[in-house]
Design a protein around this motif. Structure first.
Motif, PDB file in Angstrom:
ATOM      1  N   ASN A  10     -31.291  31.521  41.530  1.00 19.53           N
ATOM      2  CA  ASN A  10     -32.068  30.860  40.519  1.00 19.53           C
ATOM      3  C   ASN A  10     -33.563  30.960  41.296  1.00 19.53           C
ATOM      4  OD1 ASN A  10     -33.894  28.322  39.806  1.00 19.53           O
ATOM      5  ND2 ASN A  10     -32.840  29.007  38.159  1.00 19.53           N
ATOM      6  N   MET A  11     -34.448  31.508  40.556  1.00 18.93           N
ATOM      7  CA  MET A  11     -35.706  31.753  41.017  1.00 18.93           C
ATOM      8  C   MET A  11     -36.484  30.559  41.304  1.00 18.93           C
ATOM      9  SD  MET A  11     -37.871  34.183  42.322  1.00 18.93           S
ATOM     10  CE  MET A  11     -36.806  35.398  41.599  1.00 18.93           C
ATOM     11  N   LEU A  12     -36.557  29.483  40.662  1.00 18.53           N
ATOM     12  CA  LEU A  12     -36.858  28.495  40.869  1.00 18.53           C
ATOM     13  C   LEU A  12     -36.432  27.615  42.092  1.00 18.53           C
ATOM     14  CD1 LEU A  12     -39.143  26.188  40.190  1.00 18.53           C
ATOM     15  CD2 LEU A  12     -37.583  25.113  38.541  1.00 18.53           C
ATOM     16  N   CYS A  13     -35.509  27.619  42.297  1.00 17.59           N
ATOM     17  CA  CYS A  13     -34.498  27.178  43.490  1.00 17.59           C
ATOM     18  C   CYS A  13     -35.111  28.182  44.650  1.00 17.59           C
ATOM     19  CB  CYS A  13     -33.331  27.269  43.562  1.00 17.59           C
ATOM     20  SG  CYS A  13     -32.310  25.748  42.555  1.00 17.59           S
ATOM     21  N   ILE A  14     -35.201  29.450  44.597  1.00 20.44           N
ATOM     22  CA  ILE A  14     -35.591  30.215  45.571  1.00 20.44           C
ATOM     23  C   ILE A  14     -36.955  30.003  46.027  1.00 20.44           C
ATOM     24  CG2 ILE A  14     -36.117  32.663  46.095  1.00 20.44           C
ATOM     25  CD1 ILE A  14     -33.897  33.381  44.462  1.00 20.44           C
ATOM     26  N   LYS A  15     -37.984  29.850  45.208  1.00 21.72           N
ATOM     27  CA  LYS A  15     -39.195  29.501  45.573  1.00 21.72           C
ATOM     28  C   LYS A  15     -39.409  27.990  46.051  1.00 21.72           C
ATOM     29  CE  LYS A  15     -41.743  32.371  41.852  1.00 21.72           C
ATOM     30  NZ  LYS A  15     -42.229  32.150  40.696  1.00 21.72           N
ATOM     31  N   THR A  16     -38.718  26.909  45.564  1.00 18.53           N
ATOM     32  CA  THR A  16     -38.636  25.623  46.262  1.00 18.53           C
ATOM     33  C   THR A  16     -38.325  25.860  47.750  1.00 18.53           C
ATOM     34  OG1 THR A  16     -38.168  24.672  44.199  1.00 18.53           O
ATOM     35  CG2 THR A  16     -38.056  23.457  45.939  1.00 18.53           C
ATOM     36  N   LEU A  17     -37.000  26.567  47.955  1.00 21.49           N
ATOM     37  CA  LEU A  17     -36.744  26.716  49.118  1.00 21.49           C
ATOM     38  C   LEU A  17     -37.595  27.496  50.223  1.00 21.49           C
ATOM     39  CD1 LEU A  17     -34.419  26.851  51.428  1.00 21.49           C
ATOM     40  CD2 LEU A  17     -33.476  28.824  50.414  1.00 21.49           C
ATOM     41  N   LEU A  18     -38.300  28.403  49.727  1.00 27.03           N
ATOM     42  CA  LEU A  18     -39.437  29.226  50.262  1.00 27.03           C
ATOM     43  C   LEU A  18     -40.555  28.399  51.019  1.00 27.03           C
ATOM     44  CD1 LEU A  18     -39.737  32.549  48.422  1.00 27.03           C
ATOM     45  CD2 LEU A  18     -39.108  32.353  50.771  1.00 27.03           C
ATOM     46  N   SER A  19     -40.804  27.332  49.909  1.00 22.74           N
ATOM     47  CA  SER A  19     -41.972  26.418  50.361  1.00 22.74           C
ATOM     48  C   SER A  19     -41.678  25.539  51.446  1.00 22.74           C
ATOM     49  CB  SER A  19     -42.294  25.584  48.867  1.00 22.74           C
ATOM     50  OG  SER A  19     -41.333  24.743  48.454  1.00 22.74           O
ATOM     51  N   LEU A  20     -40.421  25.260  51.578  1.00 20.29           N
ATOM     52  CA  LEU A  20     -39.967  24.606  52.583  1.00 20.29           C
ATOM     53  C   LEU A  20     -39.729  25.005  54.011  1.00 20.29           C
ATOM     54  CD1 LEU A  20     -37.272  22.375  50.678  1.00 20.29           C
ATOM     55  CD2 LEU A  20     -39.459  21.440  51.424  1.00 20.29           C
ATOM     56  N   VAL A  21     -39.275  26.307  54.026  1.00 21.71           N
ATOM     57  CA  VAL A  21     -38.997  26.967  55.170  1.00 21.71           C
ATOM     58  C   VAL A  21     -39.951  28.011  55.643  1.00 21.71           C
ATOM     59  CG1 VAL A  21     -36.476  26.737  54.625  1.00 21.71           C
ATOM     60  CG2 VAL A  21     -37.646  28.692  54.259  1.00 21.71           C
ATOM     61  N   LYS A  22     -41.000  28.470  54.974  1.00 23.49           N
ATOM     62  CA  LYS A  22     -41.913  29.785  55.245  1.00 23.49           C
ATOM     63  C   LYS A  22     -42.764  29.506  56.506  1.00 23.49           C
ATOM     64  CE  LYS A  22     -45.513  28.002  52.191  1.00 23.49           C
ATOM     65  NZ  LYS A  22     -46.426  28.376  50.628  1.00 23.49           N
ATOM     66  N   LYS A  23     -42.994  28.403  56.749  1.00 25.62           N
ATOM     67  CA  LYS A  23     -43.459  27.943  58.200  1.00 25.62           C
ATOM     68  C   LYS A  23     -42.547  27.474  59.322  1.00 25.62           C
ATOM     69  CE  LYS A  23     -47.842  26.512  55.770  1.00 25.62           C
ATOM     70  NZ  LYS A  23     -48.872  25.206  55.666  1.00 25.62           N
ATOM     71  N   ARG A  24     -41.341  27.520  59.143  1.00 22.78           N
ATOM     72  CA  ARG A  24     -40.496  27.343  60.334  1.00 22.78           C
ATOM     73  C   ARG A  24     -40.062  28.511  61.056  1.00 22.78           C
ATOM     74  NH1 ARG A  24     -36.218  23.160  57.468  1.00 22.78           N
ATOM     75  NH2 ARG A  24     -37.577  22.036  56.079  1.00 22.78           N
ATOM     76  N   SER A  25     -39.798  28.317  62.446  1.00 21.14           N
ATOM     77  CA  SER A  25     -39.443  29.521  63.020  1.00 21.14           C
ATOM     78  C   SER A  25     -37.881  29.670  63.046  1.00 21.14           C
ATOM     79  CB  SER A  25     -39.780  29.125  64.535  1.00 21.14           C
ATOM     80  OG  SER A  25     -39.079  28.048  64.968  1.00 21.14           O
ATOM     81  N   ARG A  26     -37.130  28.675  62.335  1.00 25.13           N
ATOM     82  CA  ARG A  26     -35.747  28.882  61.964  1.00 25.13           C
ATOM     83  C   ARG A  26     -35.275  27.608  61.462  1.00 25.13           C
ATOM     84  NH1 ARG A  26     -31.971  28.665  67.105  1.00 25.13           N
ATOM     85  NH2 ARG A  26     -33.479  30.110  68.090  1.00 25.13           N
ATOM     86  N   PHE A  27     -34.103  27.666  60.639  1.00 21.72           N
ATOM     87  CA  PHE A  27     -33.677  26.862  59.695  1.00 21.72           C
ATOM     88  C   PHE A  27     -32.303  26.988  59.850  1.00 21.72           C
ATOM     89  CE2 PHE A  27     -35.275  30.118  57.037  1.00 21.72           C
ATOM     90  CZ  PHE A  27     -34.268  30.327  55.885  1.00 21.72           C
ATOM     91  N   GLN A  28     -31.560  25.958  59.063  1.00 25.90           N
ATOM     92  CA  GLN A  28     -30.078  26.153  59.002  1.00 25.90           C
ATOM     93  C   GLN A  28     -29.848  26.003  57.606  1.00 25.90           C
ATOM     94  OE1 GLN A  28     -27.191  22.872  60.698  1.00 25.90           O
ATOM     95  NE2 GLN A  28     -27.315  24.212  62.177  1.00 25.90           N
ATOM     96  N   LEU A  29     -28.678  26.615  57.251  1.00 23.57           N
ATOM     97  CA  LEU A  29     -28.062  26.511  55.793  1.00 23.57           C
ATOM     98  C   LEU A  29     -26.512  26.311  56.214  1.00 23.57           C
ATOM     99  CD1 LEU A  29     -29.478  29.548  54.019  1.00 23.57           C
ATOM    100  CD2 LEU A  29     -30.367  27.108  53.812  1.00 23.57           C
ATOM    101  N   LYS A  30     -26.003  25.712  55.182  1.00 21.29           N
ATOM    102  CA  LYS A  30     -24.650  25.186  55.254  1.00 21.29           C
ATOM    103  C   LYS A  30     -23.748  25.548  53.790  1.00 21.29           C
ATOM    104  CE  LYS A  30     -25.015  21.336  58.522  1.00 21.29           C
ATOM    105  NZ  LYS A  30     -24.677  19.679  58.744  1.00 21.29           N
ATOM    106  N   GLU A  31     -22.562  25.702  54.054  1.00 21.86           N
ATOM    107  CA  GLU A  31     -21.898  26.008  52.497  1.00 21.86           C
ATOM    108  C   GLU A  31     -21.802  24.701  51.714  1.00 21.86           C
ATOM    109  OE1 GLU A  31     -17.719  26.918  52.653  1.00 21.86           O
ATOM    110  OE2 GLU A  31     -17.447  26.033  54.541  1.00 21.86           O
ATOM    111  N   PHE A  32     -21.809  24.933  50.527  1.00 23.08           N
ATOM    112  CA  PHE A  32     -21.826  23.847  49.726  1.00 23.08           C
ATOM    113  C   PHE A  32     -20.326  23.861  49.167  1.00 23.08           C
ATOM    114  CE2 PHE A  32     -22.042  21.700  45.139  1.00 23.08           C
ATOM    115  CZ  PHE A  32     -22.464  20.605  45.860  1.00 23.08           C
ATOM    116  N   LEU A  33     -19.638  22.762  49.667  1.00 21.17           N
ATOM    117  CA  LEU A  33     -18.116  22.631  49.208  1.00 21.17           C
ATOM    118  C   LEU A  33     -17.898  22.075  47.986  1.00 21.17           C
ATOM    119  CD1 LEU A  33     -17.306  21.526  52.731  1.00 21.17           C
ATOM    120  CD2 LEU A  33     -16.744  23.611  51.955  1.00 21.17           C
ATOM    121  N   PHE A  34     -18.409  21.320  47.417  1.00 21.08           N
ATOM    122  CA  PHE A  34     -17.960  20.644  45.939  1.00 21.08           C
ATOM    123  C   PHE A  34     -17.836  21.773  44.850  1.00 21.08           C
ATOM    124  CE2 PHE A  34     -19.615  16.975  48.563  1.00 21.08           C
ATOM    125  CZ  PHE A  34     -18.422  16.147  48.390  1.00 21.08           C
TER     126      PHE A  34
END
Length: 750
Positions: free
Chosen positions: A693-717
């Motif tokens: 989803n493009m809105l989700c992707i852009k929101t994620l980008l706004s949060l991580v674009k200035k980070r040197s690293r970030f962590q993602l986890k699988e969503f189990l529900f």
């Protein structure tokens, strides 16, 4: 596995988000979420109320957008990203926060059945934010008519050091409470005032004590007011974090006073307005809150609109029951993690113990003297005078720290995980399975766990392996099972009764000692998570007001500390002639920049104990870009994790239009074998995103674009497997089970 030394309490606490998982997924299931659809979602009255309580400024921008009053594309895009974050949180995160997520008390029994009521039956417990109430109390205490009628007592931090008195005073800077150690000359007059005010005394009565042939009443009164301005004397309007809610305390103190009826009437009107809101269904207009805000101007106390209201959401359910088999499975998971969690000594307490014993041996020393950096041995003296503690959603446990610990020593657990990791990847599998055979040489130690503690888990599916529900662990530990629950007791009488059963159980375990609640306010806004009813018979107050009777208040000056046999730090009350065991029944992250006395008392809660157990990758956690899911029977110990470095994500960041962003995200997903739904993890803060989803992707980008690293986890529900339902809607969940040490264990066990 019938020889556990812990048993489960017969209740549990369920935490769920406001919105269902089906609803959230329906919003973001397609590649694009149109502005028209998004606006329709945010026309919902309950979502608007939730947004207002979380951020009045964002709510104001939302209304402008809905009314087509925003014209700049950049402003609209930024607003949509902020709204998306809040919307995702309302459907994918269970941690209580305003109206975004709530909690309810369930019963452990013989079946699994959780059926939620419509959210119109939920209960929003509103109160004024402690940030505002602390400022209000200070301003009220300066009003002449009030100042001359309220009582004053000595600052709880005062102690003698040579020919001087030392104490801690606080000053507010932009609503932050900064603490400073002050030294003043001791004197006969000062001691006379301090002794006379121990039980609380008015200014005129204290001044009259000093009047003689050489000192006039006006001179004596000026001296008393100087002591008040210097905070050697503290007003009874001093903030409290235990007992009734603070606004009720303020009203109760002011009601007997004369010539301030207009102030009392206004405060009572605020309280009535708040109670009226509590009695209404969620989904009210922001105008209701704005009317309260307008009235606040009549008191002339400064406020920040974003720190004005505090809300806790209590859910309602047709049925709220879980089978005891689930709590038993949770205990089995705890037993495994008990084996996998190494013992880690508290370095702060170790250093203090060595320094104290080297200087005083087994002598009993007044606590404040021992912690004085000059006359004693001190305790973690900070270079920063500030005490600006952040709010936390949940309890801070050592387990969490282990996840990012780069210096963990290599041990047999690390060897087992590395072996399992290599086997799993070589076979192309997506998860590691730990078996009883794998851990047959690992020992579980139940004797170094607290007397009561919590386990927070998610029930991923109603049935899974051998028809048993699949359980995902989040955290296990805490110095007391009351920690995660204390702050919510004002909003639910049932929950309050449950927490009282927990504290009474602890009292039975520690029959020969005094369990004393630590009462301290480090910073005004922290009061929102510190505020709880009276939960224990005794309290240790430090720079905050106690709610128990005078005979049950343990003064800091009454406490002595010793180190028995060079091994155990012991606190004792001189007046009670008993050992004191301090307890902090809330989830404050007390270790961040705390005052030494406060941190020492809090650290002592888990002396020689493991404050928590859990699974962690240890030294492997940052070695690999991908860590597979880890399970044990029907228990998930760790979801799959992706550690993403900036260079692996830079093509997505550099993409400028939607088509290129979509293209680069697809390539990036394929490269890392990422699922469609992932969680962005920031400590225990996790936010769901749909990577198609493009809105989700852009929101994620706004949060991580200035980070040197970030962590993602699988969503189990998954909605179809959910155990928490409302008709056809499914909700993700967190369940808090509480456990206590069986009564056949030693009474001295902690």
């Amino acid at each position: 596995m019938n020889n556990f030394k812990y048993k489960s309490f017969d209740n549990f606490v369920l935490r769920v988000p406001l919105l269902s998982l089906n609803y959230i997924q329906s919003i973001f299931v397609n590649k694009n979420t149109s502005d028209k659809d998004l606006k329709k979602i945010f026309e919902s009255s309950k979502i608007q109320e939730a947004i207002f309580l979380a951020s009045p400024v964002l709510h104001s921008q939302l209304l402008k957008w809905l009314n087509n009053e925003l014209s700049k594309t950049k402003d609209i895009e930024r607003l949509k990203e902020s709204l998306t974050k809040y919307l995702l949180r309302m459907g994918s995160r269970c941690t209580p926060f305003g109206l975004f997520a709530g909690y309810g008390l369930g019963k452990i029994g013989d079946k699994n059945k959780i059926e939620l009521d419509d959210d119109q039956k939920y209960y929003a417990h509103l109160r004024l934010d402690m940030n505002y109430l602390c400022a209000l109390a200070i301003d009220l205490s300066k009003i002449k008519e009030i100042k001359e009628q309220v009582k004053f007592s000595p600052n709880s931090s005062i102690y003698k050091s040579g020919d001087k008195l030392r104490y801690v005073e606080y000053r507010y800077n932009n609503s932050k409470r900064n603490h400073f150690v002050i030294a003043v000359e001791d004197s006969e007059y000062l001691q006379q005032v301090l002794n006379a005010s121990k039980g609380g005394a008015k200014i005129k009565d204290l001044a009259n004590l000093l009047v003689d042939d050489e000192i006039s009443f006006d001179e004596a009164k000026s001296f008393i007011e100087e002591l008040i301005d210097s905070q050697l004397l503290i007003s009874e309007l001093e903030p409290s974090v235990t007992g009734t809610e603070f606004l009720n305390q303020i009203i109760g103190i002011l009601k007997p006073l004369k010539n301030i009826d207009d102030i009392i009437d206004l405060l009572q009107e605020f309280e009535n307005d708040i109670v009226n809101i509590r009695n209404k269904a969620i989904g009210m207009s922001a105008d209701i809150y704005k009317k309260i805000i307008e009235k606040l101007s009549n008191l002339e106390s400064k406020y920040d609109i974003k720190y004005l209201f505090q809300t806790d959401l209590v859910i309602s359910a047709k049925e709220l029951k879980l089978n005891s088999d689930i709590s038993n499975d949770v205990l089995k998971g705890i037993e495994l993690m008990n084996k996998l969690t190494p013992k880690r000594a508290n370095e702060n307490l170790l250093k203090f113990k060595e320094a104290f014993y080297g200087r005083y041996e087994e002598r009993e020393v007044p606590l404040l003297q021992a912690l004085d950096v000059e006359s004693g041995v001190g305790y973690i003296q900070n270079t920063d005078n500030g005490d600006l503690n952040p709010l936390v959603d949940d309890i801070a446990l050592p387990v969490g720290k282990l996840q990012n610990d780069y210096n963990i020593k290599w041990n047999k657990l690390q060897s087992l995980l590395l072996k399992k990791y290599n086997e799993t990847l070589s076979k192309g599998l997506s998860e590691i399975e730990i078996t009883d055979e794998d851990v047959k040489d690992f020992n579980a130690d139940w004797d170094d766990l607290p007397s009561t503690f919590n386990a927070m888990v998610g029930i991923i599916s109603s049935s899974g392996i051998d028809e048993k529900p699949i359980i995902k662990f989040s955290s296990v530990g805490g110095s007391s099972a009351a920690n995660l629950l204390g702050r919510f007791c004002h909003s639910s009488s049932d929950l309050y009764s449950y927490v009282n059963r927990i504290t009474e159980t602890e009292k039975d375990i520690f029959q020969n000692s005094v369990l004393a609640e630590i009462v301290h306010l480090p910073e005004s806004r922290t009061g929102n998570i510190l505020l709880r009813p009276q939960l224990r018979d005794f309290e240790i107050s430090y720079l905050a007001k106690s709610s128990v009777s005078k005979e049950n208040q343990i003064s800091i000056k009454d406490i002595v500390v010793s180190v028995k046999n060079g091994k155990k730090i012991v606190l004792s009350s001189k007046s009670l002639n008993k050992e004191i065991i301090p307890r902090l029944s809330n989830a404050h992250n007390f270790s961040f920049n705390a005052l030494p006395v406060y941190q020492f008392l809090c650290d002592l809660q888990t002396q020689d104990l493991r404050a928590g157990v859990g699974f962690n990758w240890g030294g492997l956690s940052n070695e690999y870009g991908y860590l597979p899911r880890v399970k044990y029977k029907n228990i998930i110990l760790s979801e799959a994790i992706w550690n993403i470095k900036k260079e692996e994500f830079k093509k997505v960041i550099k993409a400028r239009d939607d088509a290129n962003i979509e293209k680069e995200v697809k390539l990036w997903k394929m490269e890392h074998s990422l699922p469609d739904y992932v969680l962005l993890a920031d400590g225990d803060n996790e936010l769901l995103f749909h990577l198609n989803n493009m809105l989700c992707i852009k929101t994620l980008l706004s949060l991580v674009k200035k980070r040197s690293r970030f962590q993602l986890k699988e969503f189990l529900f998954k909605p179809e497997d959910a155990i928490v339902k409302r008709r056809t809607d499914s909700f993700i969940n967190q369940v808090i089970f509480s456990f206590y040490k069986s009564q056949n264990q030693s009474k001295t066990d902690k």
